[in-house]
Design a protein around this motif. Structure first.
Motif, PDB file in Angstrom:
ATOM      1  N   ILE A  50      -7.021  12.410  -7.831  1.00 42.41           N
ATOM      2  CA  ILE A  50      -7.222  11.100  -7.203  1.00 42.41           C
ATOM      3  C   ILE A  50      -6.132  10.770  -6.178  1.00 42.41           C
ATOM      4  N   LEU A  51      -4.998  11.415  -6.291  1.00 42.41           N
ATOM      5  CA  LEU A  51      -3.901  11.154  -5.352  1.00 42.41           C
ATOM      6  C   LEU A  51      -4.148  11.919  -4.052  1.00 42.41           C
ATOM      7  N   PHE A  55      -8.277   8.076  -1.128  1.00 42.24           N
ATOM      8  CA  PHE A  55      -8.024   7.077  -2.169  1.00 42.24           C
ATOM      9  C   PHE A  55      -6.801   6.234  -1.839  1.00 42.24           C
ATOM     10  N   MET A  56      -5.714   6.891  -1.457  1.00 38.74           N
ATOM     11  CA  MET A  56      -4.481   6.149  -1.199  1.00 38.74           C
ATOM     12  C   MET A  56      -4.638   5.172  -0.039  1.00 38.74           C
ATOM     13  N   THR A  57      -5.406   5.534   0.974  1.00 39.78           N
ATOM     14  CA  THR A  57      -5.656   4.621   2.084  1.00 39.78           C
ATOM     15  C   THR A  57      -6.409   3.383   1.597  1.00 39.78           C
ATOM     16  N   ALA A  58      -7.444   3.593   0.798  1.00 40.56           N
ATOM     17  CA  ALA A  58      -8.203   2.452   0.278  1.00 40.56           C
ATOM     18  C   ALA A  58      -7.353   1.602  -0.664  1.00 40.56           C
ATOM     19  N   PHE A  59      -6.648   2.245  -1.583  1.00 38.11           N
ATOM     20  CA  PHE A  59      -5.876   1.536  -2.602  1.00 38.11           C
ATOM     21  C   PHE A  59      -4.671   0.805  -2.008  1.00 38.11           C
ATOM     22  N   MET A  60      -3.845   1.549  -1.276  1.00 42.84           N
ATOM     23  CA  MET A  60      -2.632   0.964  -0.711  1.00 42.84           C
ATOM     24  C   MET A  60      -2.927   0.153   0.556  1.00 42.84           C
ATOM     25  N   GLY A  61      -3.888   0.608   1.342  1.00 41.14           N
ATOM     26  CA  GLY A  61      -4.254  -0.132   2.547  1.00 41.14           C
ATOM     27  C   GLY A  61      -4.780  -1.518   2.225  1.00 41.14           C
ATOM     28  N   THR A  62      -5.561  -1.611   1.153  1.00 45.00           N
ATOM     29  CA  THR A  62      -6.055  -2.920   0.726  1.00 45.00           C
ATOM     30  C   THR A  62      -4.897  -3.813   0.295  1.00 45.00           C
ATOM     31  N   ALA A  63      -3.935  -3.247  -0.390  1.00 44.68           N
ATOM     32  CA  ALA A  63      -2.755  -4.024  -0.797  1.00 44.68           C
ATOM     33  C   ALA A  63      -2.005  -4.547   0.423  1.00 44.68           C
ATOM     34  N   LEU A  64      -1.837  -3.709   1.417  1.00 47.66           N
ATOM     35  CA  LEU A  64      -1.165  -4.133   2.645  1.00 47.66           C
ATOM     36  C   LEU A  64      -1.945  -5.246   3.336  1.00 47.66           C
ATOM     37  N   LEU A  65      -3.254  -5.090   3.422  1.00 48.12           N
ATOM     38  CA  LEU A  65      -4.086  -6.151   3.995  1.00 48.12           C
ATOM     39  C   LEU A  65      -3.926  -7.452   3.212  1.00 48.12           C
ATOM     40  N   CYS A  66      -3.837  -7.335   1.899  1.00 47.16           N
ATOM     41  CA  CYS A  66      -3.683  -8.520   1.049  1.00 47.16           C
ATOM     42  C   CYS A  66      -2.385  -9.263   1.350  1.00 47.16           C
ATOM     43  N   VAL A  67      -1.318  -8.533   1.555  1.00 45.29           N
ATOM     44  CA  VAL A  67      -0.040  -9.174   1.889  1.00 45.29           C
ATOM     45  C   VAL A  67      -0.166  -9.915   3.213  1.00 45.29           C
TER      46      VAL A  67
END
Length: 157
Positions: A50-51, A55-67
């Motif tokens: 999964i790493l 996946f990392m773009t969706a998972f971490m990118g969404t977090a960045l967008l959230c900030v």
């Protein structure tokens, strides 16, 4: 631009909600029915596979967008949908990212360190299935809630 960022955050939250949902209602139940060595080996394989960049773009990118969206929501509090942006961002960052880092990843790291065929692995596996899945339910609800909040923010814009 804010519409596009909110739309992308909704898509990312939805992708994560779907992934977590499938683990909660299918994958972990299926792994629990396997002999411990097989379940452990399968989960260890998933945890390394999964790493990947997608996946990392969706998972971490969404977090960045959230900030970014949370800051936008605070700065432009009086604009329609600002509260939904903040709520969605908090749900995703706390309920998805933080839960993953504080609970699921350490459990995955512990599982990675055991031999699937060992007695230690079998003992760990029983607890892992219960605890990991419980925290995954939290991630499922949080990312689904974030998706709903971002959809409501889009409607308000």
């Amino acid at each position: 631009m804010w519409f596009s960022l909110t739309f992308l955050a909704a898509i990312g939250s939805g992708l994560m909600a779907g992934l977590f949902f499938v683990f909660s209602v299918t994958i972990m139940n299926a792994f629990g029915k396997l002999p411990a060595p097989s379940g452990i080996a399968a989960m260890q394989s998933i945890n390394t596979t999964i790493l990947n960049p997608i996946f990392m773009t969706a998972f971490m990118g969404t977090a960045l967008l959230c900030v970014v969206l949370a800051i936008f929501g605070v700065v432009r509090w009086s604009q329609p949908g600002a509260a939904w942006l903040i709520a969605g961002a908090v749900l995703y960052v706390v309920g998805t990212m933080l839960v993953t880092m504080v609970f699921n990843v350490p459990l995955n790291d512990t599982l990675a360190a055991v031999s699937p065929d060992s007695a230690e692995g079998a003992s760990l596996w029983r607890n892992y299935l219960e605890v990991w899945t419980r925290w995954n339910h939290v991630r499922t609800v949080a990312s689904t809630g974030a998706l709903a909040c971002f959809m409501l923010a889009l409607r308000a814009q």
